[in-house]
Structures are given as structure tokens and as C-alpha cells.
Design an enzyme around this catalytic site. Structure first.
Site, mmCIF file in Angstrom:
data_model
loop_
_atom_site.group_PDB
_atom_site.id
_atom_site.type_symbol
_atom_site.label_atom_id
_atom_site.label_comp_id
_atom_site.label_asym_id
_atom_site.label_seq_id
_atom_site.Cartn_x
_atom_site.Cartn_y
_atom_site.Cartn_z
ATOM 1 N N ARG A 1 0.829 -1.214 0.000
ATOM 2 C CA ARG A 1 0.000 0.000 0.000
ATOM 3 C C ARG A 1 0.861 1.260 0.000
ATOM 4 N NH1 ARG A 1 -3.323 -0.542 5.107
ATOM 5 N NH2 ARG A 1 -1.340 -1.423 5.751
ATOM 6 N N ASN B 1 -6.004 -2.915 2.249
ATOM 7 C CA ASN B 1 -5.975 -4.350 2.483
ATOM 8 C C ASN B 1 -7.399 -4.855 2.653
ATOM 9 O OD1 ASN B 1 -3.183 -4.568 2.476
ATOM 10 N ND2 ASN B 1 -2.984 -4.464 4.688
#
Length: 92
Positions: free
Chosen positions: A20, A38
Site C-alpha cells: 500500500r 488491504n
């Protein structure tokens, strides 16, 4: 030029490897907005909006960033941009 929305689900070993944060940092080099997060099932979801060429370059940038070997599969979908993002963020 028409803005598009690219929606990708990444699977593989994509959580706990800085995916990320890398995607967020890469996004600053492209004319895209969106988010990455996520998912409880172990995948990472990336949603980005911009011109299709810019989005495709961003997608390739993610693959070539050192994350590529963690990605086992990419499920990608395209639709019209909704204009709901300002910048590119990590979402929970």
C-alpha cells in the site's frame, strides 16, 4: 479526454510487504487519484481514476516497482470515473 476508473484486486503475498505504501508513493508520479487498501481475505484493492493511458502506466509502475514478484494475480475492471477521490490515499 475522458477520465476512467481502474479497479484492481491483487492477490498473492501482497499484505505485510509495503504494498500500500509503495502504491501510494508511486501514485504521486502519475496524474491519478484513488485509494489502496488491504482486504480481510488477504488481497489488496486498488481503485484509481485518471486518463486510461495514465492509469495503465501506473499499473505497470506497480508491477515494476519491486512488488511484481509478490503479485500472483490481478483482477482488473474498468468503468467511468466517479470523481470521488482527492489525491491518492491508503484506506482501511
Amino acid at each position: 479526454m475522458k477520465r476512467r476508473r481502474m479497479h484492481i484486486y491483487y492477490s498473492g503475498r501482497v499484505q505485510g510487504v509495503g504494498f500500500r505504501y509503495t502504491a501510494k508513493n508511486l501514485a504521486s508520479g502519475y496524474e491519478v487519484t484513488g485509494q489502496v487498501r488491504n482486504l480481510p481475505d488477504g488481497r489488496v484493492e486498488l481503485v484509481a481514476e485518471g486518463l486510461k493511458e495514465e492509469l495503465e502506466a501506473f499499473q505497470q509502475g506497480v508491477r515494476e516497482s519491486g512488488l511484481g514478484h509478490f503479485i500472483k494475480n490481478e483482477e482488473i475492471g474498468w468503468e467511468e470515473a466517479k470523481g470521488e477521490f482527492r489525491g491518492f490515499e491508503i484506506s482501511s
